[in-house]
Design a protein around this motif. Structure first.
Motif, short mmCIF file in Angstrom:
data_model
loop_
_atom_site.label_atom_id
_atom_site.label_comp_id
_atom_site.label_asym_id
_atom_site.label_seq_id
_atom_site.Cartn_x
_atom_site.Cartn_y
_atom_site.Cartn_z
N LEU A 756 0.95 -1.31 0.10
CA LEU A 756 0.17 0.05 -0.04
C LEU A 756 0.85 1.08 -0.03
O LEU A 756 1.87 1.30 0.58
CB LEU A 756 -0.87 0.11 1.30
CG LEU A 756 -2.08 -1.24 1.49
CD1 LEU A 756 -2.67 -0.78 2.70
CD2 LEU A 756 -2.76 -1.53 0.29
N GLY A 757 0.40 2.24 -0.60
CA GLY A 757 1.04 3.48 -0.73
C GLY A 757 0.07 4.39 -0.10
O GLY A 757 -1.13 4.71 -0.45
N LEU A 758 0.43 5.19 1.13
CA LEU A 758 -0.31 5.92 1.80
C LEU A 758 0.15 7.49 1.61
O LEU A 758 1.22 7.56 1.75
CB LEU A 758 -0.39 5.73 3.10
CG LEU A 758 -1.38 4.63 3.76
CD1 LEU A 758 -1.10 3.35 3.07
CD2 LEU A 758 -1.32 4.47 5.33
N THR A 759 -0.77 8.45 1.31
CA THR A 759 -0.21 9.71 0.97
C THR A 759 -1.08 10.78 1.65
O THR A 759 -2.25 10.63 1.79
CB THR A 759 -0.19 10.14 -0.51
OG1 THR A 759 0.32 9.17 -1.34
CG2 THR A 759 0.03 11.58 -0.66
N TRP A 760 -0.34 11.61 2.52
CA TRP A 760 -0.88 12.80 3.54
C TRP A 760 -0.50 13.89 3.01
O TRP A 760 0.50 14.37 2.47
CB TRP A 760 -0.33 12.60 5.06
CG TRP A 760 -0.85 11.45 5.70
CD1 TRP A 760 -1.65 11.48 6.52
CD2 TRP A 760 -0.31 10.22 5.80
NE1 TRP A 760 -1.88 10.16 7.23
CE2 TRP A 760 -0.89 9.37 6.50
CE3 TRP A 760 0.97 9.55 5.17
CZ2 TRP A 760 -0.61 8.21 6.98
CZ3 TRP A 760 1.25 8.30 5.44
CH2 TRP A 760 0.54 7.53 6.44
N GLN A 761 -1.34 15.10 3.08
CA GLN A 761 -1.08 16.53 2.67
C GLN A 761 -2.34 17.23 3.33
O GLN A 761 -3.20 17.12 3.85
CB GLN A 761 -1.41 16.73 1.04
CG GLN A 761 -1.10 18.00 0.76
CD GLN A 761 -1.29 18.23 -0.62
OE1 GLN A 761 -2.24 17.74 -1.05
NE2 GLN A 761 -0.60 18.85 -1.27
N HIS A 762 -1.61 18.17 4.11
CA HIS A 762 -2.31 19.31 5.04
C HIS A 762 -2.63 20.46 4.20
O HIS A 762 -1.97 20.80 3.49
CB HIS A 762 -1.54 19.33 6.37
CG HIS A 762 -2.63 20.09 7.46
ND1 HIS A 762 -2.97 21.35 7.31
CD2 HIS A 762 -3.28 19.67 8.62
CE1 HIS A 762 -4.01 21.78 8.36
NE2 HIS A 762 -4.15 20.48 9.26
N PRO A 763 -3.82 20.95 4.36
CA PRO A 763 -4.21 22.25 3.47
C PRO A 763 -3.74 23.39 3.92
O PRO A 763 -3.56 24.47 3.26
CB PRO A 763 -5.69 22.33 3.58
CG PRO A 763 -6.11 21.65 4.83
CD PRO A 763 -5.14 20.59 4.96
N SER A 764 -3.04 23.58 5.36
CA SER A 764 -2.57 24.92 5.64
C SER A 764 -1.17 24.92 6.36
O SER A 764 -0.52 25.92 6.67
CB SER A 764 -3.58 25.26 6.90
OG SER A 764 -3.64 24.53 7.79
N ARG A 765 -0.48 23.84 6.43
CA ARG A 765 0.78 23.65 6.81
C ARG A 765 1.40 22.21 6.49
O ARG A 765 0.78 21.36 5.84
CB ARG A 765 0.82 23.71 8.51
CG ARG A 765 -0.07 22.41 9.09
CD ARG A 765 0.10 22.54 10.62
NE ARG A 765 -0.79 21.41 11.17
CZ ARG A 765 -0.25 20.37 11.46
NH1 ARG A 765 0.92 19.96 11.31
NH2 ARG A 765 -1.07 19.41 11.96
N THR A 766 2.80 22.52 6.67
CA THR A 766 3.65 21.23 6.36
C THR A 766 3.69 20.12 7.53
O THR A 766 3.76 20.62 8.63
CB THR A 766 5.10 21.61 6.09
OG1 THR A 766 5.10 22.62 5.05
CG2 THR A 766 6.06 20.35 5.80
N LEU A 767 3.38 18.74 7.23
CA LEU A 767 3.26 17.76 8.11
C LEU A 767 4.63 17.39 8.66
O LEU A 767 5.42 17.47 7.73
CB LEU A 767 2.43 16.62 7.51
CG LEU A 767 0.91 16.99 7.37
CD1 LEU A 767 0.50 15.61 6.74
CD2 LEU A 767 0.18 17.03 8.71
#
Length: 793
Positions: A756-767
């Motif tokens: 599995l490839g899991l991708t995260w991205q926050h709309p207002s800051r860098t995780l």
């Protein structure tokens, strides 16, 4: 119907030439198919008598005849077998012109001089009969021009009537129409009541009054069948396509053509006890007038006596009771049969008669007594006899009702787009035989005549007004209508978009019948009893479909039989599901079928066959049109028409909306299909229902990705894993991708490896790495707990 123009003009005299009359009838809805001459173009042919006939000295098949035209005698060599002394016939003098630009000249035949020609009917273009020279009546005046004697300066008009205009299947009906169209009077024949000269009657019983509510009969004794049918009647029959048989049959056929009432005459001495009009009984047979024997169906209406069937009512009489040369007493019938009791019955026996043609379309139910009086008067003039009183059996409750139709002024003007004068409306309808009563609310009550079965509604009357007034006389106006733009729901995916999407995926749209074979329906949906049609077109179209699949599979079968092996079809239509509480659910569905190669033929195309995941991918792309693909799930299931190991039900938020899978191997074999074949069927509402789009800004912060390699039991589905990951990974999870599946060496039996490839991205800051690591840990724990997963080393 073919009729003589001269006969029509005896009833009505419009100031129109033949072609103009035909054009007028066609414009009025009585389409004229053909206009033809009664006879070919010829001149110089007169009535003559053969004085003597002797054998030709040098030819066995020729005779030398002495022919007189009343003034001179001519020697004519003739080869007709019926040439004999005393016969009056058609004689073409030397110099006569016959059809085909054939000129009669003085000639020698086998050394014997011939001064003219004795003519057969086909040589004059009168008919196709070439069985011998014409045989004219013994009282035919010698020397008269044959065209004048037979009144051959006439035209035959063949009218192709629509089934609703049975009232025009007679000279009386056509004359009525012509009179109305031209506003000229109609002069019908005078029908007077014939006084009985004997007291004899024959009893009649109506055992099937719904089918035959009126039956009129009359006994006529001591007729003379040696008498000849008058030439004028023979000619009128011939020009209408009916052959002269004997005076009694000729009179019944003449009344049929003249008034539109079919009639029949029985040999009275062949009848027993009385007439009974009833339905046939099982096993009954009847030998018809054409000598064929038929086994009668239970729905066939019969004319019977104490000994059994005499005739098929409204279709054809029987041979045993028909009029013959020995007949001296007859029983004349004139009846009204309900059209529904006659329609289709003749075709069941491979028959089509003038009587059935009229009774199927409807005969004037008040015409029977007039017809029998007219036929009696004609018979007495020709064959003599002693008529008895008219016997009538009637069931008044079963006779048709006289309809009264309300006609509104405003409705007439609105539909005709003009202000139609009231006087014009009243004049047209009155001349059509209708009775009008003016109401106080600017309307009429219109009583429809008994011969018009086709007028029951207000629009029928308006159509009659327009037809008689003349369609070409109605104004031409551009219609004006308010056409507001209908709102388009933002949450709804249009059906046209669904169609375009499937076409873009290489499908072609099919339209199949909603009626299918009962056996085919049972193969695909054995648990549902489909709605059977009361009157199916054929056995292959006997029930309403409960699924679109049978029609699509028949289309696949049709194409494969014609060497079309790569097939992708879809259909949007209805299926019809009977409900337990009664009634029928009509449900809109979208269905599809694929088979053959994955790629179209080409130099870079592969040879792989389509599989389950091809059609599943098509369905997934279709479900994604609404913008909520996450609401749908594919769950392993079973369906009687699908392969047990390649079948999934499609759910939306827990509700089953359809199925997708491979066609069952047994069905493939039974239907003789080249497999594999894959199908889907989805409820249309579930596919077209979408979500309202909402704006969201694109994140400008970087994505963070982590890959996991898991070991799970092979029964665990990816959908279950994806749901657990989504729930445990937090709100910033953007995407889950399955990029590898492996089973084999190094993997325990009964287990599989998923990457599995899991991708995260926050709309207002860098995780941060810590946040990602915590999310990965939570995902691993959840997968271990809920799916029995472990990390692969």
């Amino acid at each position: 119907m073919k009729f003589s123009e001269q006969w029509l003009r005896e009833w009505v005299k419009p100031a129109l030439a033949t072609q103009a009359l035909a054009d007028q009838l066609s414009l009025a809805g009585l389409e004229v198919d053909e206009i033809s001459a009664v006879a070919g173009q010829f001149d110089g042919v007169v009535v003559a008598e053969i004085i003597a006939a002797e054998q030709h000295p040098d030819a066995d098949k020729l005779q030398v005849c002495q022919v007189s035209d009343g003034q001179e005698t001519f020697q004519v060599v003739c080869g007709a077998a019926n040439a004999r002394a005393g016969l009056k016939t058609a004689f073409a003098r030397v110099g006569a012109n016959l059809p085909g630009d054939f000129r009669i000249k003085r000639a020698k035949l086998r050394g014997v001089e011939s001064m003219g020609m004795l003519c057969a009917e086909d040589e004059l273009g009168i008919s196709d009969d070439h069985g011998g020279i014409m045989e004219l009546a013994a009282d035919a005046p010698l020397g008269i021009d044959l065209r004048d004697y037979l009144n051959l300066n006439d035209s035959l008009i063949d009218v192709d009537l629509t089934p609703n205009r049975g009232d025009c299947l007679s000279i009386a009906g056509l004359a009525r129409e012509v009179g109305v169209l031209n506003q000229v009077p109609v002069n019908p024949v005078t029908i007077t009541t014939v006084a009985p000269t004997c007291a004899d009657t024959f009893p009649v019983t109506l055992s099937a009054p719904q089918a035959c509510p009126r039956y009129i009969g009359r006994v006529i004794r001591n007729i003379n069948l040696d008498a000849q049918t008058p030439l004028w009647m023979q000619e009128k029959l011939r020009r209408s396509g009916i052959r002269s048989i004997d005076p009694v049959v000729d009179v019944t056929n003449y009344v049929l053509l003249e008034l539109g009432q079919p009639m029949h005459a029985f040999d009275l001495n062949q009848l027993s006890q009385g007439i009974d009009v009833r339905l046939a009984q099982a096993g009954e047979t009847l030998v018809l007038l054409d000598e064929t024997e038929v086994t009668l169906n239970a729905d066939t209406l019969l004319i019977t006596d104490a000994n059994g069937p005499l005739a098929m009512a409204g279709i054809m009489g029987g041979a045993a009771s028909g009029v013959t040369a020995e007949t001296r007493d007859i029983f004349l019938e004139s009846a009204f049969f309900n059209p529904l009791s006659i329609v289709g019955r003749a075709r069941n026996y491979g028959l089509h008669t003038d009587s059935s043609h009229r009774f199927e379309r409807g005969v004037d139910w008040q015409l029977q007594r007039q017809a029998i009086e007219r036929a009696t008067a004609l018979l007495l003039d020709i064959v003599g006899g002693e008529p008895g009183p008219v016997t009538e059996a009637v069931s008044a409750a079963d006779l048709p009702e006289t309809p009264v139709v309300r006609l509104r002024d405003a409705r007439v003007n609105a539909m005709l787009a003009m202000e139609m004068p009231l006087e014009t409306v009243e004049d047209i309808l009155t001349r059509l035989g209708m009775q009008l009563s003016r109401r106080e609310d600017q309307a009429w009550d219109v009583t429809v005549p008994s011969w018009r079965f086709d007028i029951t509604l207000e629009v029928d009357l308006i159509e009659e007004i327009a037809r008689v007034y003349g369609y070409d006389n109605l104004p031409v106006r551009t219609p004006i209508a308010q056409l507001p733009m209908p709102p388009i729901a933002e949450k709804e995916v249009s059906l046209s978009r669904v169609r375009r999407h499937l076409i873009s995926r290489d499908y072609q749209e099919a339209v199949t019948y909603s009626f299918i074979e009962a056996g085919l329906s049972a193969l695909f949906d054995p648990k549902t009893q489909p709605l059977a049609l009361a009157n199916p077109i054929s056995a292959e179209m006997a029930v309403m479909r409960t699924s679109v699949w049978p029609g699509l599979i028949k289309a696949v079968q049709y194409n494969q039989n014609r060497q079309q092996l790569r097939i992708r079809l879809f259909e949007t239509g209805q299926r019809f599901l009977p409900q337990a509480e009664g009634g029928l659910l009509q449900e809109n569905v979208i269905a599809g079928v694929i088979t053959g190669n994955r790629d179209a033929e080409g130099w870079v195309a592969g040879k792989d066959k389509v599989d389950f995941f091809d059609i599943k991918g098509d369905v997934e792309s279709l479900l994604a049109l609404g913008g909520s693909p996450a609401e749908f799930r594919f769950v392993a299931s079973e369906h009687p028409a699908l392969h047990p190991g390649q079948c999934a039900r499609v759910e939306r938020q827990g509700e089953v909306i359809g199925y997708v899978g491979a066609l069952h191997p047994q069905l493939l074999k039974q239907l003789d299909l080249n497999g594999p074949v894959y199908l889907f069927e989805l409820q249309q509402d579930a596919v077209t229902a979408g979500r309202l789009p909402r704006y969201a800004a694109l994140s400008k912060f970087p994505e963070m990705r982590r890959d996991l390699s898991l070991l799970v039991d092979e029964q665990v589905s990816y959908d279950a894993i994806r749901e657990v990951v989504t729930a445990a990974a937090g709100d910033a999870l953007k995407k889950v991708t399955l990029f590898d599946l492996y089973q084999g060496q190094g993997i325990e039996a009964g287990r599989k490896s998923l990457a599995l490839g899991l991708t995260w991205q926050h709309p207002s800051r860098t995780l941060t790495d810590e946040e990602i690591n915590n999310s990965v840990s939570a995902v691993v724990v959840a997968l271990t707990t809920h799916c029995g997963a472990s990390l692969r080393e």
